[in-house]
Design a protein around this motif. Structure first.
Motif, PDB file in Angstrom:
ATOM      1  N   ASP A 271     -23.770  12.580 -34.353  1.00 15.65           N
ATOM      2  CA  ASP A 271     -23.403  11.616 -33.312  1.00 15.65           C
ATOM      3  C   ASP A 271     -22.421  12.217 -32.322  1.00 15.65           C
ATOM      4  O   ASP A 271     -22.561  12.048 -31.104  1.00 15.65           O
ATOM      5  N   TRP A 274     -24.232  14.812 -30.126  1.00 17.30           N
ATOM      6  CA  TRP A 274     -25.077  14.149 -29.122  1.00 17.30           C
ATOM      7  C   TRP A 274     -24.215  13.556 -28.012  1.00 17.30           C
ATOM      8  O   TRP A 274     -24.492  13.752 -26.827  1.00 17.30           O
ATOM      9  N   GLU A 275     -23.154  12.857 -28.390  1.00 13.81           N
ATOM     10  CA  GLU A 275     -22.332  12.162 -27.406  1.00 13.81           C
ATOM     11  C   GLU A 275     -21.649  13.135 -26.448  1.00 13.81           C
ATOM     12  O   GLU A 275     -21.624  12.909 -25.234  1.00 13.81           O
ATOM     13  N   HIS A 354     -31.825   9.866 -22.789  1.00 13.92           N
ATOM     14  CA  HIS A 354     -30.624  10.166 -23.590  1.00 13.92           C
ATOM     15  C   HIS A 354     -30.955  11.139 -24.724  1.00 13.92           C
ATOM     16  O   HIS A 354     -30.633  10.902 -25.891  1.00 13.92           O
ATOM     17  N   THR A 355     -31.609  12.220 -24.356  1.00 18.59           N
ATOM     18  CA  THR A 355     -32.062  13.207 -25.340  1.00 18.59           C
ATOM     19  C   THR A 355     -31.439  14.567 -25.069  1.00 18.59           C
ATOM     20  O   THR A 355     -31.311  14.993 -23.921  1.00 18.59           O
ATOM     21  N   LYS A 371     -32.619   8.851 -27.437  1.00 19.41           N
ATOM     22  CA  LYS A 371     -31.416   9.129 -28.232  1.00 19.41           C
ATOM     23  C   LYS A 371     -31.720  10.101 -29.365  1.00 19.41           C
ATOM     24  O   LYS A 371     -31.493   9.829 -30.540  1.00 19.41           O
ATOM     25  N   CYS A 372     -32.214  11.273 -28.959  1.00 19.15           N
ATOM     26  CA  CYS A 372     -32.600  12.308 -29.927  1.00 19.15           C
ATOM     27  C   CYS A 372     -31.800  13.584 -29.714  1.00 19.15           C
ATOM     28  O   CYS A 372     -31.355  13.883 -28.606  1.00 19.15           O
ATOM     29  N   THR A 404     -28.685   7.877 -33.696  1.00 21.30           N
ATOM     30  CA  THR A 404     -29.105   9.162 -33.137  1.00 21.30           C
ATOM     31  C   THR A 404     -30.100   9.809 -34.102  1.00 21.30           C
ATOM     32  O   THR A 404     -29.862   9.838 -35.311  1.00 21.30           O
TER      33      THR A 404
END
Length: 419
Positions: A271, A274-275, A354-355, A371-372, A404
């Motif tokens: 997470d 990714w963020e 959002h990848t 979200k990957c 995620t």
């Protein structure tokens, strides 16, 4: 004789880069955490090394251990511009059992101890111990300067965080001169700072020592059978109790635009990784990668510019609020709020939202990804949908509590076998 060189010129950076980073799960199955990709073209370790270089430090060593091949290869390719004839070095120091056949690096302090003879050969006065797995920009010269002026035995880099968020860190209690009075590991009730009882000082794992002092301390620690040979567990608490330890506030040396917050991230979970990458797609990211006065150096591959093709209804190659690296081909794909690393190729009617796609990912036709985090070299099958049904996704991929989804080659093979 007075040595009037900048303090950074009399220092070396010793980067601890041997930890696996197991909280990143399958992202560190084949690479150590400091070698994990970040920000479109860099790797995590590039931030510590770039900070040292930009601070004026020209002698560096990187201690490696766990699955170090990609890290070593990256350093050889991207950091090979040091010239020994100019008294510049970047040495890779694998855990090579130099002090006994049974001894890999047994702790962070032992990683330095096993290389004392190499460090001696640098002829340095000060050593900056760094973790190789955090994202931040910092001028180490300012921290070394505070260390020298305070005549400290150790100076410790500290983040100022909300007090109850500090329970996951090593926390410093300090007096008004920022001398450390106690060092508490993950305390349930962290002490506040002299200025603000609602804030606490959390250790960044950055230490400045006089080399002669640390050398003696390491030899003493190596002879102690009860020691875990670790800076945070053994050496630092001992100095706090018996010597002079000073806290250095990160905001005093953080490199940032005027008025911006002090940026530091541990991207140690899926997470958080990714963020932090997606944050770079914001209109004004807190982490400024465009700053030419404090650049983040890395290995720059020779690749063509990114290309966007097709301009038909529902088949336009577009990227909105996204970062797209060199060598990418966005063919009839809609890319939104995403970060694509080098040589990512996408195909018609696909959607990326959002990848974060690491290098050499291929997204085939009509795939939809939301979200990957997609690992290097993964080929996303045509028509695959991820991010819309977490329960279904979790049968094949790793889905975090925050939603995620991590996708690796092995997971794709599992998905294909079921379809």
């Amino acid at each position: 004789m007075i040595d009037d060189r900048r303090l950074a010129q009399r220092s070396m950076a010793f980067v601890l880069a041997g930890g696996r980073g197991s909280r990143l799960k399958e992202l560190t199955d084949r690479r150590v955490k400091p070698a994990v990709y970040f920000g479109g073209k860099t790797r995590i370790i590039d931030f510590a090394l770039s900070n040292a270089l930009n601070s004026g430090i020209r002698k560096m060593a990187v201690a490696t251990q766990y699955k170090a091949h990609s890290l070593i290869r990256h350093c050889q390719r991207g950091w090979n511009f040091f010239r020994a004839e100019r008294n510049e070095f970047l040495d890779i120091l694998p855990a090579s059992q130099r002090m006994g056949e049974e001894n890999w690096y047994r702790g962070t302090a032992d990683a330095v101890t096993q290389n004392i003879d190499i460090i001696d050969s640098y002829g340095i006065d000060y050593i900056v111990i760094l973790a190789g797995d955090h994202i931040y920009k910092m001028d180490y010269e300012l921290m070394i300067r505070q260390h020298v002026q305070a005549k400290a035995d150790v100076t410790i880099g500290c983040l100022t965080v909300p007090r109850m968020e500090a329970t996951a860190f090593g926390v410093m209690a300090v007096d008004r001169d920022y001398r450390i009075t106690s060092f508490l590991e993950k305390p349930a009730d962290p002490p506040g700072t002299p200025e603000d009882p609602d804030k606490a000082l959390a250790s960044m794992g950055i230490y400045v020592f006089n080399w002669a002092f640390l050398r003696d301390l390491l030899l003493k620690d190596a002879a102690d059978p009860n020691s875990s040979h670790d800076f945070g567990n053994d050496l630092i608490p001992d100095i706090v109790k018996n010597g002079k330890a000073i806290a250095h506030r990160f905001e005093d040396s953080c490199v940032r635009a005027e008025g911006a917050e002090a940026y530091w991230r541990d991207v140690g979970t899926i997470d958080a990784f990714w963020e932090a990458n997606i944050d770079l797609t914001n209109f004004t990211p807190t982490l400024d990668l465009w700053d030419t006065e404090w650049p983040i150096w890395t290995y720059s591959e020779s690749v063509p510019p990114a290309k966007f093709i097709h301009d038909e209804k529902d088949r336009r190659g577009v990227a909105i609020s996204s970062m797209v690296s060199g060598g990418c081909i966005i063919s009839g794909t809609e890319v939104r709020n995403s970060l694509l690393f080098t040589q990512v190729h996408t195909n018609s009617y696909a959607v990326l939202d959002h990848t974060v796609a690491l290098p050499f990912v291929v997204v085939n036709r009509s795939a939809r990804l939301r979200k990957c985090v997609i690992d290097r070299g993964v080929h996303i099958p045509a028509g695959m949908v991820v991010g819309e049904d977490h329960a279904e996704d979790a049968k094949f991929f790793r889905v975090t509590e925050k939603g995620t989804t991590l996708i690796t080659k092995d997971m794709i093979a599992k998905w294909e076998a079921a379809h």
